[in-house]
Design a protein around this motif. Structure first.
Motif, PDB file in Angstrom:
ATOM      1  N   LYS A  46      38.528   9.247  -5.677  1.00 30.36           N
ATOM      2  CA  LYS A  46      39.935   9.500  -5.969  1.00 30.36           C
ATOM      3  C   LYS A  46      40.845   8.547  -5.190  1.00 30.36           C
ATOM      4  N   TYR A  47      41.931   8.158  -5.838  1.00 35.04           N
ATOM      5  CA  TYR A  47      42.962   7.311  -5.248  1.00 35.04           C
ATOM      6  C   TYR A  47      42.377   6.108  -4.512  1.00 35.04           C
ATOM      7  N   PRO A  48      41.657   5.248  -5.221  1.00 33.67           N
ATOM      8  CA  PRO A  48      41.077   4.070  -4.569  1.00 33.67           C
ATOM      9  C   PRO A  48      42.166   3.098  -4.114  1.00 33.67           C
ATOM     10  N   THR A  49      41.933   2.451  -2.979  1.00 32.27           N
ATOM     11  CA  THR A  49      42.840   1.428  -2.478  1.00 32.27           C
ATOM     12  C   THR A  49      42.048   0.145  -2.237  1.00 32.27           C
ATOM     13  N   ASP A  50      42.761  -0.904  -1.834  1.00 32.10           N
ATOM     14  CA  ASP A  50      42.096  -2.180  -1.583  1.00 32.10           C
ATOM     15  C   ASP A  50      41.071  -2.072  -0.461  1.00 32.10           C
ATOM     16  N   ARG A  51      41.216  -1.080   0.424  1.00 29.37           N
ATOM     17  CA  ARG A  51      40.259  -0.910   1.515  1.00 29.37           C
ATOM     18  C   ARG A  51      38.936  -0.319   1.038  1.00 29.37           C
ATOM     19  N   ASP A  52      38.873   0.108  -0.235  1.00 23.09           N
ATOM     20  CA  ASP A  52      37.624   0.620  -0.798  1.00 23.09           C
ATOM     21  C   ASP A  52      36.790  -0.484  -1.437  1.00 23.09           C
ATOM     22  N   ARG A  53      37.276  -1.701  -1.424  1.00 19.16           N
ATOM     23  CA  ARG A  53      36.534  -2.797  -2.047  1.00 19.16           C
ATOM     24  C   ARG A  53      35.147  -2.950  -1.425  1.00 19.16           C
ATOM     25  N   GLY A  54      34.192  -3.330  -2.269  1.00 17.07           N
ATOM     26  CA  GLY A  54      32.868  -3.615  -1.734  1.00 17.07           C
ATOM     27  C   GLY A  54      31.759  -2.957  -2.543  1.00 17.07           C
ATOM     28  N   THR A  55      30.570  -2.988  -1.999  1.00 21.89           N
ATOM     29  CA  THR A  55      29.383  -2.479  -2.675  1.00 21.89           C
ATOM     30  C   THR A  55      29.092  -1.049  -2.241  1.00 21.89           C
ATOM     31  N   PHE A  56      28.920  -0.179  -3.227  1.00 20.99           N
ATOM     32  CA  PHE A  56      28.514   1.198  -2.992  1.00 20.99           C
ATOM     33  C   PHE A  56      27.064   1.357  -3.467  1.00 20.99           C
ATOM     34  N   ILE A  57      26.264   2.068  -2.697  1.00 23.05           N
ATOM     35  CA  ILE A  57      24.844   2.217  -2.994  1.00 23.05           C
ATOM     36  C   ILE A  57      24.529   3.682  -3.245  1.00 23.05           C
ATOM     37  N   CYS A  58      23.956   3.956  -4.401  1.00 19.36           N
ATOM     38  CA  CYS A  58      23.518   5.314  -4.766  1.00 19.36           C
ATOM     39  C   CYS A  58      22.001   5.370  -4.625  1.00 19.36           C
ATOM     40  N   THR A  59      21.518   6.258  -3.778  1.00 11.76           N
ATOM     41  CA  THR A  59      20.077   6.397  -3.548  1.00 11.76           C
ATOM     42  C   THR A  59      19.660   7.834  -3.825  1.00 11.76           C
ATOM     43  N   VAL A  60      18.572   7.993  -4.554  1.00  8.67           N
ATOM     44  CA  VAL A  60      18.047   9.321  -4.896  1.00  8.67           C
ATOM     45  C   VAL A  60      16.673   9.477  -4.238  1.00  8.67           C
ATOM     46  N   TYR A  61      16.493  10.595  -3.510  1.00  9.81           N
ATOM     47  CA  TYR A  61      15.246  10.862  -2.798  1.00  9.81           C
ATOM     48  C   TYR A  61      14.604  12.147  -3.326  1.00  9.81           C
ATOM     49  N   ASN A  62      13.285  12.231  -3.235  1.00  9.24           N
ATOM     50  CA  ASN A  62      12.634  13.505  -3.516  1.00  9.24           C
ATOM     51  C   ASN A  62      12.614  14.342  -2.242  1.00  9.24           C
ATOM     52  N   TYR A 109       0.831  -1.205   0.000  1.00 11.08           N
ATOM     53  CA  TYR A 109       0.000   0.000   0.000  1.00 11.08           C
ATOM     54  C   TYR A 109       0.867   1.258   0.000  1.00 11.08           C
ATOM     55  N   GLN A 110       1.931   1.221   0.810  1.00  9.37           N
ATOM     56  CA  GLN A 110       2.808   2.387   0.888  1.00  9.37           C
ATOM     57  C   GLN A 110       3.518   2.627  -0.432  1.00  9.37           C
ATOM     58  N   VAL A 111       4.000   1.562  -1.063  1.00  5.66           N
ATOM     59  CA  VAL A 111       4.696   1.691  -2.345  1.00  5.66           C
ATOM     60  C   VAL A 111       3.769   2.257  -3.406  1.00  5.66           C
ATOM     61  N   LEU A 112       2.526   1.789  -3.434  1.00  6.99           N
ATOM     62  CA  LEU A 112       1.570   2.291  -4.420  1.00  6.99           C
ATOM     63  C   LEU A 112       1.304   3.774  -4.232  1.00  6.99           C
ATOM     64  N   LEU A 113       1.208   4.211  -2.973  1.00  6.84           N
ATOM     65  CA  LEU A 113       1.001   5.636  -2.714  1.00  6.84           C
ATOM     66  C   LEU A 113       2.190   6.457  -3.187  1.00  6.84           C
ATOM     67  N   ASN A 162      11.044  10.401  -0.047  1.00  9.60           N
ATOM     68  CA  ASN A 162      10.699   9.135  -0.685  1.00  9.60           C
ATOM     69  C   ASN A 162      11.777   8.734  -1.690  1.00  9.60           C
ATOM     70  N   GLN A 163      12.034   7.458  -1.753  1.00 15.47           N
ATOM     71  CA  GLN A 163      13.093   6.956  -2.629  1.00 15.47           C
ATOM     72  C   GLN A 163      12.610   6.913  -4.078  1.00 15.47           C
ATOM     73  N   LEU A 164      13.390   7.546  -4.972  1.00 15.06           N
ATOM     74  CA  LEU A 164      13.080   7.534  -6.397  1.00 15.06           C
ATOM     75  C   LEU A 164      13.900   6.498  -7.155  1.00 15.06           C
ATOM     76  N   MET A 165      15.119   6.283  -6.714  1.00  8.76           N
ATOM     77  CA  MET A 165      16.000   5.383  -7.439  1.00  8.76           C
ATOM     78  C   MET A 165      17.063   4.853  -6.486  1.00  8.76           C
ATOM     79  N   LYS A 166      17.470   3.610  -6.710  1.00  8.02           N
ATOM     80  CA  LYS A 166      18.511   3.006  -5.884  1.00  8.02           C
ATOM     81  C   LYS A 166      19.313   2.041  -6.748  1.00  8.02           C
ATOM     82  N   LYS A 167      20.613   2.251  -6.804  1.00  6.62           N
ATOM     83  CA  LYS A 167      21.474   1.387  -7.605  1.00  6.62           C
ATOM     84  C   LYS A 167      22.718   1.009  -6.817  1.00  6.62           C
TER      85      LYS A 167
END
Length: 411
Positions: free
Chosen positions: A239-255, A135-139, A259-264
């Protein structure tokens, strides 16, 4: 049962409280940072004083000490293997349960009695029933469709979290983490990048970067394009990435309503820097380059993780080298470049490298506002003079070396 997490952090030093909303219930990272590498024989204890026994997790230099751990947390807690060497004392708590709600205390003690406490108030709640979520998602979709062009199918696709993989070699000046959309979004959106541990990497809102919200591990190392809203490009330059930067980064866009518009998601893989050299050369360089104009209070410390315990190879603090802090095996054999804080070139020159120097080296950069790390794997190969051949010493017995590497008692 899925959960979501509401976390309040109270840091005694900054006397500043902040709140973080998490919607993933499988695990959570309770943050705690302190330069334990400066202390003698430090011990880190995570506790919940409303429980008996109160110990959630304990770490010493020799490793985890869980004999007094509360049974509720058995096989559900972990810390970084190099926590005491890097100062990242965060506790990873998995399989969150409703009973995990409470105040967690991170305490650091040492032989001289130093102590620092960080408190984290963790609240784990049951997620809304399935029908309420639908219901919340539909709204949200209905409201956003009034603002976003492109139709329901295109808009709903933006809610799908796509994963993009990026690989980069160690030593690269920068890497681009892509996050783009063809949908025309409102002009007052908020863009937030976070890493896999929930730390804030970059925030962009109202045509400006919100650097005050960044975690100090990323401070000064991120950048987003100007006028990014017109092309729908929310990509982040790291800038200047190292091995300690390994992993998943999440980009989220809100209005503007939140409310969340996009998430990658973007999966970043950074190769560990490896250096090979033959014994007998004049010197070898362990490379580490980062952003320049570092604060004057920055401390740079090169440490060797093997053999245990870790030892200080080179230390730079208060504008000069600190040879008295070095392990005796490296005395008069290390050198760093001049004006290193201004140039950001923190590379270490190791003179007369020997087979015994083979190992894993970690450079830590610490200040009130900056925290950076890089690993360099050094392989010094033996050179047989008669046949002029190089042999790999990794499988040779350590008994062939009559002079063992001794660690300073002060480390």
């Amino acid at each position: 049962m899925k959960m979501f997490v509401l976390m309040l952090i109270f840091l005694y030093v900054s006397q500043h409280a902040s709140a973080v909303d998490m919607d993933e219930g499988d695990h959570f990272l309770l943050p705690c940072e302190f330069p334990t590498f400066e202390l003698d024989d430090p011990t880190v204890v995570w506790t919940r004083y409303d429980l008996s026994p109160s110990t959630v997790h304990q770490r010493q230099k020799k490793g985890d000490d869980l004999k007094n751990q509360n049974p509720l947390y058995r096989d559900r807690t972990s810390m970084r293997t190099d926590a005491l060497e890097t100062g990242d004392l965060s506790l990873n708590l998995t399989k969150l349960q409703l009973s995990d709600s409470g105040t967690y205390t991170c305490s650091i003690t040492a032989a001289r009695g130093e102590k620092r406490v960080t408190e984290v108030l963790l609240q784990v709640k049951e997620r809304f029933p399935f029908w309420a979520n639908v219901y919340q998602v539909l709204l949200v979709l209905l409201a956003d469709l009034l603002l976003v062009t492109g139709g329901l199918l295109v808009h709903f696709r933006q809610y799908f979290m796509s994963v993009f993989q990026v690989e980069v070699d160690s030593g690269a000046e920068s890497v681009l983490l892509p996050c783009k959309t063809t949908v025309c979004l409102p002009g007052d959106v908020k863009v937030k990048w976070r890493d896999r541990d929930g730390r804030t990497v970059h925030v962009y809102q109202k045509d400006s970067d919100k650097t005050g919200e960044q975690h100090r591990f990323y401070r000064g190392r991120t950048e987003m394009k100007r006028n990014l809203l017109k092309p729908g490009d929310f990509s982040l330059t790291l800038k200047y990435p190292t091995d300690r930067d390994r992993g998943t980064f999440i980009c989220t866009v809100y209005n503007r309503e939140g409310n969340q518009l996009m998430k990658k998601k973007v999966l970043l893989w950074v190769e560990v820097c490896q250096v090979e050299v033959e014994e007998g050369v004049e010197s070898v360089q362990l490379p580490f380059r980062t952003t320049g104009d570092l604060p004057e209070d920055t401390e740079v410390q090169w440490r060797r993780k093997e053999p245990e315990p870790t030892i200080v190879v080179h230390k730079y603090q208060n504008g000069s080298d600190q040879p008295e802090e070095q392990n005796q095996f490296y005395r008069d054999r290390t050198e760093m470049k001049r004006n290193l804080l201004q140039t950001g070139d923190l590379s270490l020159i190791l003179k007369n490298p020997k087979v015994r120097d083979t190992g894993e080296y970690v450079c830590g950069v610490y200040s009130r506002n900056i925290w950076r790390l890089k690993t360099v794997l050094l392989q010094v190969k033996d050179r047989i003079q008669d046949t002029d051949q190089t042999v790999d010493i990794r499988n040779r017995s350590s008994s062939t070396d009559p002079t063992p590497l001794m660690a300073d008692q002060s480390v």
